[in-house]
Write a protein that holds these residues in place. Structure first.
Motif, PDB file in Angstrom:
ATOM      1  N   THR A 168      43.544  34.331  45.914  1.00  0.00           N
ATOM      2  CA  THR A 168      43.146  33.888  47.246  1.00  0.00           C
ATOM      3  C   THR A 168      41.954  34.722  47.724  1.00  0.00           C
ATOM      4  N   GLU A 184      33.985  30.655  46.454  1.00  0.00           N
ATOM      5  CA  GLU A 184      35.195  29.935  46.832  1.00  0.00           C
ATOM      6  C   GLU A 184      36.079  29.764  45.610  1.00  0.00           C
ATOM      7  N   GLY A 185      37.351  29.581  45.858  1.00  0.00           N
ATOM      8  CA  GLY A 185      38.312  29.398  44.784  1.00  0.00           C
ATOM      9  C   GLY A 185      39.432  28.499  45.256  1.00  0.00           C
ATOM     10  N   VAL A 186      40.652  29.034  45.265  1.00  0.00           N
ATOM     11  CA  VAL A 186      41.777  28.240  45.756  1.00  0.00           C
ATOM     12  C   VAL A 186      41.672  28.011  47.258  1.00  0.00           C
ATOM     13  N   ASP A 187      40.822  28.799  47.921  1.00  0.00           N
ATOM     14  CA  ASP A 187      40.524  28.603  49.341  1.00  0.00           C
ATOM     15  C   ASP A 187      39.036  28.859  49.541  1.00  0.00           C
ATOM     16  N   GLU A 211      40.609  34.816  40.416  1.00  0.00           N
ATOM     17  CA  GLU A 211      41.224  33.491  40.536  1.00  0.00           C
ATOM     18  C   GLU A 211      42.217  33.429  41.692  1.00  0.00           C
ATOM     19  N   ASP A 268      44.843  33.862  54.202  1.00  0.00           N
ATOM     20  CA  ASP A 268      45.976  33.949  53.266  1.00  0.00           C
ATOM     21  C   ASP A 268      47.055  34.926  53.704  1.00  0.00           C
ATOM     22  N   ARG A 310      40.017  37.918  46.059  1.00  0.00           N
ATOM     23  CA  ARG A 310      38.668  37.776  45.509  1.00  0.00           C
ATOM     24  C   ARG A 310      37.703  38.772  46.155  1.00  0.00           C
TER      25      ARG A 310
END
Length: 386
Positions: free
Chosen positions: A166, A74-77, A164, A151, A170
Motif C-alpha cells: 500500500t 501508484e500501485g494497489v492504491d 508492491e 491505508d 511504498r
C-alpha cells in the motif's frame, strides 16, 4: 637497512592514468620517484571534476541546490510524492539525510527544514545535504496523526517497505532505496503528534548495529545539542524487523539518531530555532561547514521509559507538565468518563522526567497517555490526595 634497498632494482611505478616508466634505481631514486607519484596523483585528484548528485528527477550540480518531487508510483492504491531539496556542496564530504514529516502532523521539524533550506549555502558546503521536507504527504495533507489516511498504516512502523504494498509501504520503500542507501548519516526528525505534548529530546539505538555505528550514532546525537538523550532498547534488529526509519538506516550500516522537538500541532519560534541550531551544529561536527559545533555539555541519558497506557476510554486530564521531574507514585494524570466521573488514574512507576503526555482530552483503551523517562529517583513520592 638503507631505504634504497627496500625496493627491487627493476620496478614499474604506477600513477593515476597508467604506467610512468620502467627504470633502474640509483642513489635516492626511491625517494624522488615516490614524491613524483604523490604529486601526480594529487594533481589528477585535484583536476577530477566533482559530479552531480541526483535523486530520481532531482539533479544538483556541484555548488548548487535543487528541489523537486521524488515520485512514489501508484500501485494497489494511489501514488504520491516526497518533496526533496538537494544541497550539493562545492567540495567532497559526507551525505547527510534530514528526514521530516514521517508523521504528517508533526509540524515543527517540517517547518524547521523550510527555514534551514535558504540558510544552506552550497558554495560553503562540503558534501551533500538531503532535505526530506515531508516524508508522508498523504498524512500531511490529510492532517492525520500516527497513520496515513489512505491505508491506516504508520510509516514509522512500515520499513523496510514494499514496492508492491500500500502507499505507506511504498513510501517506506522509496525512502529506504533512494534516501537511506544514499546517505552516510541519517537524522529522523519528529515531534509530539498533534495530540501530544513533548519535552525535546534526541535518541539513538544503543544495542542495534555494529559497535562502530552505535558509537557514531551516540556521538552525533550529542553533537545535535539537546540535553536529554534516549537510548532505544531494541537489540540487533534484522533487516526485515527494522520497522522504524532510524532502525532501517542502522540495519543498512548508517549512523542514525532521532530528534523529537515540538507537539500539539504547534511550531513555536523557540522550537524551530532549537532544530535549526541542532542541524548547523551537526553540520559543523561533520565538518561539512566551518566553525565549532555546539554539543550538549552535560547530557542526561535515559535508558528506560515507562509507557502509561489507558485501560478505559474517556477524557484524559494531565496533572504534570512536560519536562517535569516526578517521583515513584506521582500522579501523572487521570481519566474521566463522558460525564466527568474519575474512572482511572496514572501514576509514575519510577522516578524520572515526563517526556510525553496526551495534551488533548480524547483517549481510547490501549493508548499511551504519558511517557516517563527513568532517571535517578531520590525517594518515594509523598502520598497524594485522590
Amino acid at each position: 637497512m638503507g631505504e634504497d634497498r627496500l625496493y627491487s632494482r627493476d620496478m614499474v611505478c604506477h600513477a593515476r592514468g597508467g604506467v610512468l616508466s620502467r627504470f633502474s634505481w640509483g642513489p635516492h631514486a626511491a625517494r624522488w620517484w615516490g614524491l613524483v607519484v604523490i604529486l601526480l596523483a594529487g594533481v589528477a585528484s585535484a583536476r577530477a571534476p566533482r559530479g552531480e548528485f541526483s535523486l530520481g528527477p532531482i539533479v544538483a550540480r556541484p555548488g548548487t541546490a535543487a528541489s523537486g518531487r521524488l515520485p512514489v508510483p501508484e500501485g494497489v492504491d494511489s501514488g504520491t510524492f516526497i518533496p526533496i531539496t538537494l544541497v550539493h556542496g562545492s567540495r567532497p564530504g559526507p551525505v547527510l539525510a534530514l528526514i521530516a514529516g514521517v508523521h504528517g502532523s508533526e509540524y515543527a521539524p517540517i517547518l524547521a527544514l523550510q527555514r534551514v533550506r535558504p540558510l544552506l549555502e552550497p558554495a560553503r558546503l562540503a558534501g551533500t545535504v538531503i532535505l526530506v521536507h515531508a516524508a508522508n504527504i498523504p498524512a500531511f495533507l490529510g492532517r492525520t496523526i500516527y497513520t496515513g489516511p489512505v491505508d491506516g498504516k504508520n510509516l514509522n512502523r512500515s520499513f523496510p517497505g514494499n514496492p508492491e504494498g500500500t502507499v505507506t509501504e511504498r513510501i517506506a520503500y522509496v525512502l529506504r532505496e533512494q534516501i537511506l542507501r544514499r546517505a552516510d548519516v541519517v537524522v529522523d526528525l519528529h515531534a509530539g503528534d498533534a495530540n501530544e505534548a513533548l519535552r525535546p529530546w534526541t535518541g539513538y539505538y544503543a544495542k542495534h548495529g555494529t559497535p562502530e555505528v552505535i558509537a557514531r550514532s551516540r556521538e552525533l546525537a550529542i553533537a545535535f545539542g539537546v540535553d536529554h538523550i534516549v537510548l532505544f532498547p531494541m537489540e540487533n534488529l534484522s533487516f526485515e524487523k527494522a520497522l522504524y526509519t532510524g532502525a532501517a538506516a542502522v540495519a543498512l550500516g548508517k549512523p542514525s539518531f532521532d530528534v523529537e522537538v515540538g507537539g500539539l500541532g504547534r511550531a513555536t519560534p523557540e522550537q524551530l530555532a532549537l532544530i535549526e541550531r541542532g542541524v548547523f551544529s551537526l553540520l559543523r561536527h561533520l565538518r561539512m561547514l566551518e566553525g565549532k559545533p555546539s554539543p550538549v555539555e552535560h547530557p542526561i541519558f535515559i535508558e528506560r521509559r515507562a509507557n502509561l497506557k489507558s485501560e478505559v476510554e474517556g477524557f484524559f486530564y494531565p496533572t504534570v507538565e512536560v519536562g517535569q521531574w516526578v517521583r515513584t507514585g506521582s500522579l501523572v494524570g487521570y481519566v474521566t468518563d463522558f460525564f466527568g466521573n474519575r474512572i482511572a488514574e496514572h501514576r509514575a512507576p519510577h522516578g524520572g522526567v515526563v517526556l510525553v503526555f496526551f495534551g488533548t482530552p480524547p483517549v481510547r483503551s490501549g493508548e499511551t497517555v504519558a511517557v516517563i523517562g527513568e532517571v535517578h529517583d531520590p525517594a518515594p513520592a509523598p502520598a497524594q490526595a485522590p
